[in-house]
Design an enzyme around this catalytic site. Structure first.
Site, short mmCIF file in Angstrom:
data_model
loop_
_atom_site.label_atom_id
_atom_site.label_comp_id
_atom_site.label_asym_id
_atom_site.label_seq_id
_atom_site.Cartn_x
_atom_site.Cartn_y
_atom_site.Cartn_z
N ALA A 1 0.88 -1.19 0.00
CA ALA A 1 0.00 0.00 0.00
C ALA A 1 0.90 1.22 0.00
CB ALA A 1 -0.93 -0.02 1.21
N ALA A 2 1.34 1.65 -1.19
CA ALA A 2 2.55 2.46 -1.31
C ALA A 2 2.35 3.97 -1.31
CB ALA A 2 3.30 2.06 -2.58
N ALA A 3 1.25 4.50 -1.85
CA ALA A 3 1.10 5.95 -2.00
C ALA A 3 1.06 6.63 -0.63
CB ALA A 3 -0.17 6.26 -2.78
N PRO A 4 1.59 7.87 -0.56
CA PRO A 4 2.08 8.71 -1.66
C PRO A 4 3.52 8.47 -2.07
CG PRO A 4 2.14 9.94 0.38
CD PRO A 4 1.53 8.61 0.72
N GLY A 5 4.23 7.58 -1.36
CA GLY A 5 5.57 7.23 -1.79
C GLY A 5 6.68 7.49 -0.79
N GLU B 1 -0.74 0.35 -5.33
CA GLU B 1 -1.68 1.33 -4.79
C GLU B 1 -3.05 1.11 -5.42
OE1 GLU B 1 -3.77 3.90 -2.88
OE2 GLU B 1 -1.70 3.46 -2.30
N ASP C 1 -6.24 -4.12 -5.53
CA ASP C 1 -6.51 -4.43 -4.13
C ASP C 1 -5.41 -5.39 -3.70
OD1 ASP C 1 -7.44 -5.76 -1.76
OD2 ASP C 1 -9.48 -5.10 -2.25
N ASP D 1 2.08 -1.47 4.99
CA ASP D 1 1.68 -0.31 5.78
C ASP D 1 0.18 -0.16 5.53
OD1 ASP D 1 2.29 1.99 7.44
OD2 ASP D 1 1.88 3.20 5.67
N CYS E 1 -0.71 3.64 11.15
CA CYS E 1 -0.58 4.92 11.86
C CYS E 1 -1.78 5.08 12.80
CB CYS E 1 -0.46 6.09 10.90
SG CYS E 1 -1.80 6.23 9.70
#
Length: 479
Positions: free
Chosen positions: A126-130, A150, A177, A195, A248
């Protein structure tokens, strides 16, 4: 202190039920209402830490090292600069030399980094925003393969733009997904960072409205999604590989209980790797299981949770699937390869490039090393970087050739001063005091880092910045 920060009573009551005994709810609420220190990470693909520290001293930036990330610093700029120039419009940011990233969000890649070896195949699910993707790429030194996934289309565009600016060349982007990876890429990755999407309880210091839609029912719904994602990640992980799970948020529903779900689902095939000694004083946030439960008052940061696991044995997956459709790339022909290599050698003195040059129609793409085993398992939005387009008279180089590979050039490189850099990022040609010393294309640098391409012309360098990257407003200099 921000008294406008929304903290519902139901949330406080829930936190009170699981906050560790050595912490107080009053300190937690006070931390949530206090401002968050700005943190930046030096992008070592473009700038060394020593060079950044030298730049910070020249600019009168006050920096303090972040204990868990050697490349991370808390940063305070002079008040006049802060008021007149957004940090995103500074030379250091525009050049990709720094990334504004909350300090605790640097922890998950650092937890994974202790297991990385050259040539690894890594998944950021789940990479964005980078921020973490570019941090991983730097830790990997642009070697091996980093698949960044993403689900959101708009966030995927932001991810791609950030990776280009940061000079990331070893990445393949996908748009799915995360649940697909366990079935389509079964036991394909050496390491995985999940993440996970979460309720964001730890971000309230950055976003006073982060808890506006908070509810226990929503936490429970999100936890069900997280269970499917961590299951998929574990299936996609090779035996002997490592998985870092992070959020988070603070609630055990989305943290410890997700870890329990993984341990209960695969008994005997997964073990916890303790993070209690990841950095000095990590034990202040360590749980008895060896996870890090970072409360905002512990390190004066956002709230975060990080856990690390090792896959100790192969796990059968009867749901494995195979992608349908033809792979649209093929190795470059000898003629294409010779034309491209001759062009970059003559213009920039670049003898060779890391990776494999591939062709799609008239496009030339540089795939990362070790991509062959992963290339046809799923459909990618992009693989590696687009370096050029062929035409009857040769090749036309692309912007990201410069941002990602410009550091290899030994000639036809031009260092922009602040005034020239401001003109460049606003889409204007760069005026010269005399006729340019060469012909053809030139790699432009800022802060000694490559930022794009220009073309030598009489008395100027023609701007070749893609139109969608042109910026307006105050840049680089201030009054």
């Amino acid at each position: 202190m921000n008294n406008k920060t929304y903290i519902p009573d139901e949330f406080i009551a829930d936190v009170a039920s699981y906050i560790p005994a050595h912490l107080t709810i009053d300190d937690f609420i006070a931390s949530c209402r206090s401002g968050l220190r700005r943190a930046v990470r030096v992008n070592t693909l473009k700038m060394s830490q020593q060079a950044f520290e030298h730049e910070a001293a020249k600019l009168n930036w006050q920096i303090e090292p972040i204990p868990w990330c050697a490349q991370g610093y808390w940063l305070t700029r002079p008040a006049d600069e802060e008021a007149s120039l957004p940090i995103g419009n500074t030379a250091q940011h525009l050049s990709g030399c720094i990334y504004v990233q909350e300090a605790s969000s640097m922890l998950p890649p650092m937890a994974l980094a202790t297991s990385l070896t050259p040539g690894d195949r890594v998944l950021d699910m789940a990479a964005a925003p980078g921020s973490k993707t570019s941090q991983l790429a730097a830790l990997m030194e642009n070697q091996g393969v980093l698949v960044a996934n993403e689900l959101s289309s708009s966030r995927l565009k932001t991810l791609a733009a950030n990776l280009k600016r940061m000079g990331v060349a070893n990445c393949a982007l996908s748009h799915f997904d995360g649940q697909v990876f366990g079935d389509y890429m079964y036991e394909s990755f050496d390491h995985i960072l999940l993440d996970a999407p979460c309720s964001g309880e730890g971000t309230v210091r950055k976003d006073p409205d982060a808890l506006k839609n908070w509810s226990l029912a929503s936490n429970q719904d999100i936890a069900e999604v997280q269970k499917t994602l961590i299951h998929s990640a574990f299936m996609a992980l090779k035996p002997g590989g490592t998985l870092v799970y992070s959020t988070c948020t603070l609630t055990p529903l989305e943290n410890q209980q997700i870890c329990d779900h993984l341990l209960n689902a695969f008994p005997g095939d997964v073990e916890v790797i303790s993070l209690h000694d990841l950095f000095p004083e990590a034990d202040r946030a360590a749980t008895e299981q060896g996870y890090l439960h970072v409360w905002p008052q512990i390190y004066d940061s956002e709230g975060f949770f990080i856990a690390k696991f090792k896959k100790t044995g192969s796990v059968e997956n009867p749901q494995q699937k195979t992608k349908k459709g033809q792979f649209p790339f093929s190795p470059c022909s000898r003629k294409e390869l010779q034309t491209f290599e001759t062009s970059i050698r003559q213009q920039f003195g670049i003898a060779s490039l890391p990776g494999q040059l591939m062709s799609r129609d008239k496009e030339l793409w540089l795939f990362p090393q070790n991509m062959d085993a992963l290339a046809e398992k799923i459909k990618y939005s992009r693989i590696g970087i687009k370096v050029a387009t062929t035409h009857k008279n040769g090749v036309k180089l692309e912007h990201e050739f410069a941002t990602c590979l410009g550091h290899l050039a030994t000639n036809n490189v031009f260092a922009l001063d602040p005034t020239q850099a401001k003109a460049y990022f606003q889409g204007q040609d760069i005026r010269l005091d005399a006729t340019g010393p060469a012909q053809g294309e030139v790699i432009l640098t800022l802060c000694d880092a490559p930022v794009g391409l220009g073309k030598w012309q009489k008395g100027k360098i023609k701007n070749k910045l893609p139109r969608d990257l042109v910026l307006n407003g105050q840049l680089i200099t201030w009054v």
